[in-house]
Enzyme design. Structure first.
Site, PDB file in Angstrom:
ATOM      1  N   GLU A 107       3.328  -5.264  -2.639  1.00 31.22           N
ATOM      2  CA  GLU A 107       4.560  -5.856  -2.113  1.00 31.22           C
ATOM      3  C   GLU A 107       5.560  -4.746  -1.855  1.00 31.22           C
ATOM      4  OE1 GLU A 107       5.306  -9.077  -1.554  1.00 31.22           O
ATOM      5  OE2 GLU A 107       3.828 -10.225  -2.709  1.00 31.22           O
ATOM      6  N   HIS A 109       1.931  -7.161   1.591  1.00 33.11           N
ATOM      7  CA  HIS A 109       2.970  -8.144   1.928  1.00 33.11           C
ATOM      8  C   HIS A 109       4.344  -7.494   1.934  1.00 33.11           C
ATOM      9  CE1 HIS A 109       0.595 -11.888   1.437  1.00 33.11           C
ATOM     10  NE2 HIS A 109      -0.124 -11.121   0.637  1.00 33.11           N
TER      11      HIS A 109
END
Length: 177
Positions: free
Chosen positions: A105, A26
């Site tokens: 992330e 992400h």
């Protein structure tokens, strides 16, 4: 439909013994750096999940081990009242009971930390990623995210002791054990 199909495919791979690692990637808009979220596991397995993140940090200047989170309870609600129950890493963990389930992330813009990346062993002759001289966290671009992605894979090779050009021996840790 895509989530149902992905879940079915992951379940089939797991049932055939062909799934040992899961990572969901992400972009992150607020928290700086590139880091992993992992599941809270029993102590004997928690060490393994954190060790993997440490190996990723050993292979990338731009991966922030200090930004990683492994202790969150899956049912704890965030500021928006949401839980992590719907995340891929939690769903795959619940479906498979695998130790290595993560969310990677990476901030869209920049990081906050730089790691020392030791030289690779084994006379790599340019095949391992080269050392870099960077003095402050740069604005992220494709080359930074690519380095973190490479470190995600190299960290897995280090974890399984399959990396012929490992940096572990030249690090302050000297061994994975």
């Amino acid at each position: 439909p895509t989530i149902v199909a992905a879940s079915a495919a992951l379940r089939q791979l797991h049932e055939r013994g062909e799934l040992a690692f899961y990572i969901d990637c992400h972009g992150h808009a607020t928290k700086r750096g590139c880091f992993l979220y992992g599941n809270g596991l029993p102590p004997e397995r928690q060490l393994e999940t954190v060790l993997y993140a440490k190996l990723v940090a050993l292979n990338s200047r731009f991966f922030d081990f200090g930004g990683c989170v492994f202790y969150l309870k899956n049912n704890k609600k965030d500021k928006a009242g949401e839980t992590k129950e719907g995340s891929g890493r939690v769903a795959v963990y619940k479906m498979t009971d695998m130790t290595y389930c993560y969310t990677l992330e990476c901030n869209y813009n920049t990081g906050k930390a730089l790691n020392h990346v030791p030289a690779a062993q084994g006379g790599h002759q340019g095949r391992a990623s080269p050392e870099r001289t960077v003095t402050s966290p740069p604005k992220y671009g494709p080359e930074h995210w690519m380095e973190v992605g490479r470190a995600v894979l190299v960290g897995l090779l280090d974890m399984k002791e399959l990396n012929p050009w490992s940096r572990v021996g030249n690090s302050k840790f000297r061994t994975v054990d």
